[in-house]
Design a protein around this motif. Structure first.
Motif, short mmCIF file in Angstrom:
data_model
loop_
_atom_site.label_atom_id
_atom_site.label_comp_id
_atom_site.label_asym_id
_atom_site.label_seq_id
_atom_site.Cartn_x
_atom_site.Cartn_y
_atom_site.Cartn_z
N THR A 116 0.76 -1.13 0.04
CA THR A 116 0.13 -0.04 -0.07
C THR A 116 0.89 1.26 0.06
OG1 THR A 116 -1.57 -1.05 1.34
CG2 THR A 116 -1.90 1.35 1.24
N HIS A 120 1.04 3.93 -3.05
CA HIS A 120 0.73 5.48 -2.62
C HIS A 120 1.88 6.39 -3.19
CE1 HIS A 120 1.29 8.73 0.12
NE2 HIS A 120 0.15 9.05 -0.43
N CYS A 123 2.00 6.32 -7.33
CA CYS A 123 1.07 7.04 -7.72
C CYS A 123 1.14 8.63 -7.63
CB CYS A 123 -0.61 6.69 -7.60
SG CYS A 123 -0.90 4.82 -7.75
N ALA A 221 -8.43 9.35 -9.21
CA ALA A 221 -8.40 7.94 -8.50
C ALA A 221 -7.30 7.87 -7.61
CB ALA A 221 -7.62 7.21 -9.87
N VAL A 222 -6.20 8.60 -7.86
CA VAL A 222 -5.29 8.83 -6.70
C VAL A 222 -5.70 9.42 -5.59
CG1 VAL A 222 -3.02 9.75 -6.02
CG2 VAL A 222 -3.15 8.86 -8.37
N LEU A 225 -7.68 6.98 -3.55
CA LEU A 225 -6.79 6.14 -3.02
C LEU A 225 -6.27 6.46 -1.58
CD1 LEU A 225 -5.16 3.32 -2.67
CD2 LEU A 225 -3.35 4.75 -3.89
N CYS A 228 -9.27 6.78 1.01
CA CYS A 228 -9.59 5.61 1.63
C CYS A 228 -8.49 5.12 2.55
CB CYS A 228 -9.70 4.32 0.55
SG CYS A 228 -11.09 4.71 -0.51
N MET A 229 -7.39 5.31 2.28
CA MET A 229 -6.24 4.90 3.14
C MET A 229 -6.41 5.90 4.53
SD MET A 229 -3.13 4.72 0.55
CE MET A 229 -1.73 4.45 1.89
#
Length: 258
Positions: A116, A120, A123, A221-222, A225, A228-229
């Motif tokens: 992950t 991260h 990206c 999208a990034v 991500l 969500c993290m």
């Protein structure tokens, strides 16, 4: 007239310089760790060096992110605007991510957390390099970067845990916990929905006609991500804060009874 090749060469030179500076900064951090007995006893050497370096680094990175976001927050600047602070932020962020990817590979982490973290960083690097090169969406990169403010207090928390000094300085530990939770709430949980709202607003009014399909999909999208993290991290941070508050309350009640 500057060409894309000129921009790439300038960014490459900037990255070499910044990565060199960050490596030198980590070297200084190793000397600090060696000189301070409390730090030198920590078994995870790579982690403690990274934390010692991060404590003064993240306020600087956050400053550039906040200033760039403020300068480019106008409706006419959010898509194609640029500033010196936004360039400094993107370049410094990329350099830090490159160095931190190497450090991450040296640390003892679970496979899921390692994957992950590397995903991260990878990206984020692509996005942070893409905005200065294309001259678009720099505001959105900087606005995303405002979330780095939380890492100031997170680094202090890691330092407390690594040195096992939370019980020695309970008030400072509690204050930092409150600041970490508050910063996470405002600069991650609240910030990213605002990011999506502004992005959609600019798209809906036709301001993103010059933005490529890859950018229109890639940047949200990034950000999704990272959001969500952040939500996933916010849960244990909230639990940790409640634990500290309840512990402090018990201590105060015991003192009153005495």
């Amino acid at each position: 007239m500057e060409t894309l090749g000129d921009d790439v060469r300038m960014m490459a030179r900037t990255q070499v310089m910044l990565v060199g500076m960050l490596v030198a900064g980590h070297f200084v951090a190793t000397k600090v760790v060696e000189k301070v007995p409390l730090l030198s006893k920590v078994q995870d050497w790579w982690s403690v060096v990274d934390v010692v370096f991060s404590i003064p680094f993240y306020p600087v990175l956050s400053y550039f992110a906040v200033m760039a976001s403020w300068e480019l927050s106008g409706q006419d600047d959010r898509v194609t605007g640029k500033s010196a602070n936004s360039y400094y932020f993107c370049m410094l962020f990329v350099a830090k991510s490159l160095v931190h990817m190497f450090i991450t590979l040296q640390q003892k982490l679970t496979k899921s957390f390692l994957f992950t973290t590397l995903l991260h960083h990878s990206c984020s690097i692509v996005c942070m390099l893409g905005t200065p090169l294309c001259g678009r969406l720099i505001f959105y990169s900087a606005f995303d970067g405002v979330c780095e403010i939380t890492n100031i207090f997170l680094s202090v928390l890691y330092l407390f845990k690594m040195t096992k000094t939370a019980d020695r300085y309970p008030l400072l530990y509690s204050i930092n916990g409150v600041l970490l939770w508050t910063s996470f709430l405002f600069f991650r949980i609240f910030l990213f929905p605002v990011w999506f709202f502004l992005f959609y607003q600019d798209y809906a009014r036709g301001a993103m006609s010059s933005v490529s399909s890859a950018e229109l999909v890639g940047y949200p999208a990034v950000t999704l991500l990272i959001m969500c993290m952040s939500v996933n991290w916010f849960i244990p941070i909230t639990k940790g804060l409640l634990k500290v508050v309840l512990h402090q309350k018990e201590d105060w009640e015991l003192k009153k009874q005495q």
